[in-house]
Structures are given as C-alpha cells and as structure tokens.
Scaffold this motif. Structure first.
Motif, PDB file in Angstrom:
ATOM      1  N   ALA A 127       0.849  -1.234  -0.206  1.00  0.00           N
ATOM      2  CA  ALA A 127       0.071   0.054  -0.067  1.00  0.00           C
ATOM      3  C   ALA A 127       0.965   1.250  -0.074  1.00  0.00           C
ATOM      4  O   ALA A 127       2.075   1.251   0.347  1.00  0.00           O
ATOM      5  CB  ALA A 127      -0.932  -0.054   1.378  1.00  0.00           C
ATOM      6  N   CYS A 133      -8.276   2.640   5.025  1.00  0.00           N
ATOM      7  CA  CYS A 133      -8.304   3.451   3.912  1.00  0.00           C
ATOM      8  C   CYS A 133      -9.668   4.023   3.660  1.00  0.00           C
ATOM      9  O   CYS A 133      -9.996   5.298   3.136  1.00  0.00           O
ATOM     10  CB  CYS A 133      -7.709   2.819   2.640  1.00  0.00           C
ATOM     11  SG  CYS A 133      -7.572   3.223   1.261  1.00  0.00           S
ATOM     12  N   ASP A 134     -10.568   3.011   3.184  1.00  0.00           N
ATOM     13  CA  ASP A 134     -11.691   3.418   2.877  1.00  0.00           C
ATOM     14  C   ASP A 134     -12.760   4.338   3.353  1.00  0.00           C
ATOM     15  O   ASP A 134     -13.354   5.202   2.735  1.00  0.00           O
ATOM     16  CB  ASP A 134     -12.757   2.144   2.582  1.00  0.00           C
ATOM     17  CG  ASP A 134     -12.063   1.230   1.514  1.00  0.00           C
ATOM     18  OD1 ASP A 134     -10.917   1.268   1.022  1.00  0.00           O
ATOM     19  OD2 ASP A 134     -12.435  -0.165   1.788  1.00  0.00           O
ATOM     20  N   ASP A 143      -9.181  -3.048   5.508  1.00  0.00           N
ATOM     21  CA  ASP A 143      -8.967  -1.908   4.506  1.00  0.00           C
ATOM     22  C   ASP A 143     -10.057  -0.594   4.911  1.00  0.00           C
ATOM     23  O   ASP A 143      -9.783   0.435   4.710  1.00  0.00           O
ATOM     24  CB  ASP A 143      -9.158  -2.276   3.159  1.00  0.00           C
ATOM     25  CG  ASP A 143      -7.903  -3.114   2.730  1.00  0.00           C
ATOM     26  OD1 ASP A 143      -7.183  -3.124   3.295  1.00  0.00           O
ATOM     27  OD2 ASP A 143      -8.327  -3.817   1.440  1.00  0.00           O
TER      28      ASP A 143
END
Length: 397
Positions: free
Chosen positions: A42, A388-389, A384
């Motif tokens: 990532a 992140c999301d 995630d």
C-alpha cells in the motif's frame, strides 16, 4: 505574563521532535510506513492538520469589549509585526520566553543525546524574532488577498509550507487549514484556501481547548460555508492535548450567555469545558449536512472499561447523525487494536465511519512505542475500511 512558564514547557516538548520542516516530516512518515507491515502492498496518503497556537495565551478580553457595543474594525488588517515603539519591551519579553523554553528543553532526557536540540530551539526563536521585527512585507502588486486577514508569521509559514507540500505531492497530501474564530478574517482565509472545496486545502481543523467553544459566534459563517460547499471539518475531541494557558477566559457563544470563566480550580486541562462531545451537539444538530470528524475517538484511554464516557458519546452522535465520523489518531497503547475491533463489533455504525490516523508529532514523542513504524505495525491486521476506505469517503477522494 500568566501562563508563559507552561507555554514554554509545551513548546520545548514539541521541539524535541518538531525541528524538521513539513517536507522532512512527510518523508519520515513515508519511510516509516514503507518499513512497516502496512507498507508492503500500500501507499501512504496523508491529511496534515495545521495547528494554530497563536491565541493559547489569550484571555479573550477583547471579545468582552466587542460584546459591550464595540465594533471590529472593517479597515485593512496590517501585516503582523511589532511596532517600533514596542520593540524594546518585545525583545525583553521574547528573550524571557526563549530562555524559559531552552531551560525546559535542557530538562529533557533527549537533550544530552541530541546535540542539535538546543541550537535548534535558539535558531527557531531567532528566526521568529527577525520575522516579527522586520516590519510589514507587502510583496504583491494590485489587490492584496490577505489585506483583511490577520496572519502571524508562524501561522503564515505553516500554511505556506503545507500548501507547497501539497502542490509538490499531488494526490498524496491533503492538508486541513487551522481555523480559530479569534483570528481576524478567518472566513476570508477559508474562502481563499479551501475555495468551495476546490482549493489546495481539503478541509478545516478546529481546536477549541485553545480557548473557544464550538458555539463561538465567529464559527457560524465558517460552518455555514463548509456545509454549503461540502467541506470536511476535523475537530479535536479528547481530554488531552494543548490547552489555553490563562486562568480566566472570556467565553463567547451563540447558544448560551457569554461571560468570564474561571479555570483556576482546573489543573492543566480545559478540554472538558471547551470540546467535550456534548459541546458539539448543538453544532451537529444545526449543521446536519456538515461532514465532521471527532478526532481521537475521545482519547486513547477511552477504551478502558472505566473511561468510556467520551467515546460512548461520540458513538451515539455517529449513530444519530449521518455525516459524523471519528478517528483513532494517537491510540498508541499496545493492546488497543484488539479493543478497537471489539468496539467496532459492538457498534456496527463505526464500520464505515471510523478512520485510521497517526497524530504524527505525538507518536514521534512516544518513545515507548518505538517510533512511527511501530505505530503502523500496531494496526497491520486491520481491515481496509478502517485503514483507507472510510477516510477516502470522508475526504471524498
């Protein structure tokens, strides 16, 4: 001046890790991320939050004068500088603060191992002295976009540095502009730098413990603007962090009666008065479409069984308001990741509204953690959505 000793101690503490510029700090973050378990597959996207400590020694007495019928000047705001007839007194006072800061820095166990620390403190203060004594600097031709905006040198430099960093690393750096309602022309500055959501600054950062309530009248047009143009707001909401250093503050509010508040009985922490979750309920109710992030999920120790009050209040606000988020910046204790996952399982509303965060400077100050890479490793097993999301959704990336 009242509070100067405590202010100097805080500045010295910050300088232990904050002697690098914005780009050096950004590179350190990327390098630590690459070395961590999260960095194997990532990339790191950051949202640096400006910190405006200029009013941390203010008692807000000028706001009492305005409340009695005085009017804020509508004329141009002069570029921030120390007038010539006050420079002698300024030099004496400035030297006193610098010496206090150096004295506090020398108390640090790091001072003996970091020979650059003391010269760095001295150099930073000398740069600030030169800026303040240099006089007005008008370099633009024609209309000055900052003519009606109060820009102290430190704030201006931090703003310019973050703007340059975001331009150099497009798509990787999304800074938030520090908004203090006591800074003259702050709405105009938001309009200039955030530009209806199209500016280099992605959102605004609000830090009430520095001496103002979320219901400060000068925040109303800022929050109106943010809601209208769908601009995200991140706010400090934990019992820790930096506080205003005066014993008394004049407190302004559109919700309750304005007046003087005596904090003498409170030792070193005004956060519960200024930024407890309940203080934000009128804001999230009045601006229902505003995207708001309650930073820190109430604080790292809120996951202890007997210290969940702020965290539970934030979760309840998230449950009842569709545009409210929270993050886990500076949740550094070893067993916290497992507790956080447990809280998410118990509160499904957090699944798409809890975000990862670091609070970079505080993490770098935490020697027990082993640095920023250790913090990233802390959360290497997280989904995630949290890493992140959810943040992408909050930032609308």
């Amino acid at each position: 001046m009242e509070g100067v000793q405590e202010f100097a101690a805080w500045v010295a503490k910050l300088m232990e890790v904050a002697v690098s510029d914005c780009e050096e700090n950004y590179r350190t973050s990327r390098n630590n991320f690459a070395r961590s378990g999260l960095g194997s597959n990532a990339s790191l996207i950051v949202a640096p939050l400006m910190m405006d400590i200029y009013f941390s020694l203010a008692d807000n007495a000028d706001e009492e004068q305005l409340s009695r019928g005085g009017k804020q000047s509508a004329q141009e705001t002069e570029p921030f500088a120390v007038p010539k007839d006050q420079q002698k007194d300024f030099n004496a006072h400035f030297e006193s603060i610098k010496n206090l800061t150096l004295s506090e820095a020398k108390k640090s166990p790091k001072a003996g191992r970091r020979s650059a620390l003391i010269p760095a403190v001295d150099a930073i203060f000398e740069d600030a002295r030169k800026d303040l004594l240099a006089g007005p600097k008008r370099v633009c031709r024609g209309v000055d976009p900052y003519a009606r905006i109060e820009l102290s040198p430190g704030y201006r430099q931090h703003m310019d540095d973050l703007e340059a960093l975001a331009k150099k690393y497009p798509g990787q750096v999304f800074p938030f502009l520090a908004v203090d309602p006591r800074r003259t022309g702050i709405l105009e500055l938001v309009q200039l730098k955030v530009k209806e959501g199209r500016g280099i600054f992605r959102g605004v950062k609000i830090y009430p413990p520095l001496g103002y309530l979320p219901t400060h009248p000068n925040l109303v047009p800022v929050l109106d603007y943010c809601e209208k143009y769908d601009i995200p707001v991140t706010l400090h909401c934990s019992p820790g962090g930096m506080n205003n250093f005066r014993r008394k503050n004049y407190v302004s509010s559109w919700l309750e009666k304005s007046g003087w508040k005596d904090f003498q009985a409170i030792t070193g922490n005004k956060s519960p008065f200024y930024t407890a979750p309940e203080k934000w309920l009128p804001v999230v109710t009045r601006w229902e479409k505003l995207r708001i992030n309650f930073a820190h999920l109430g604080g790292g120790d809120q996951l202890d069984e007997d210290k969940k009050e702020w965290m539970n209040q934030i979760i309840e606000i998230i449950r009842t308001h569709d545009n409210v988020y929270t993050d886990i910046s500076y949740h550094a204790r070893e067993k916290l990741p497992g507790k956080i996952l447990k809280v998410i399982n118990e509160n499904p509303c957090l699944a798409d509204r809890l975000m990862f965060g670091t609070d970079y400077i505080m993490i770098m100050m935490d020697e027990k953690l082993g640095g920023l890479s250790g913090y990233f490793n802390h959360f290497s097993g997280f989904p995630d959505s949290l890493l992140c999301d959810n943040a992408r959704r909050f930032l609308k990336l």
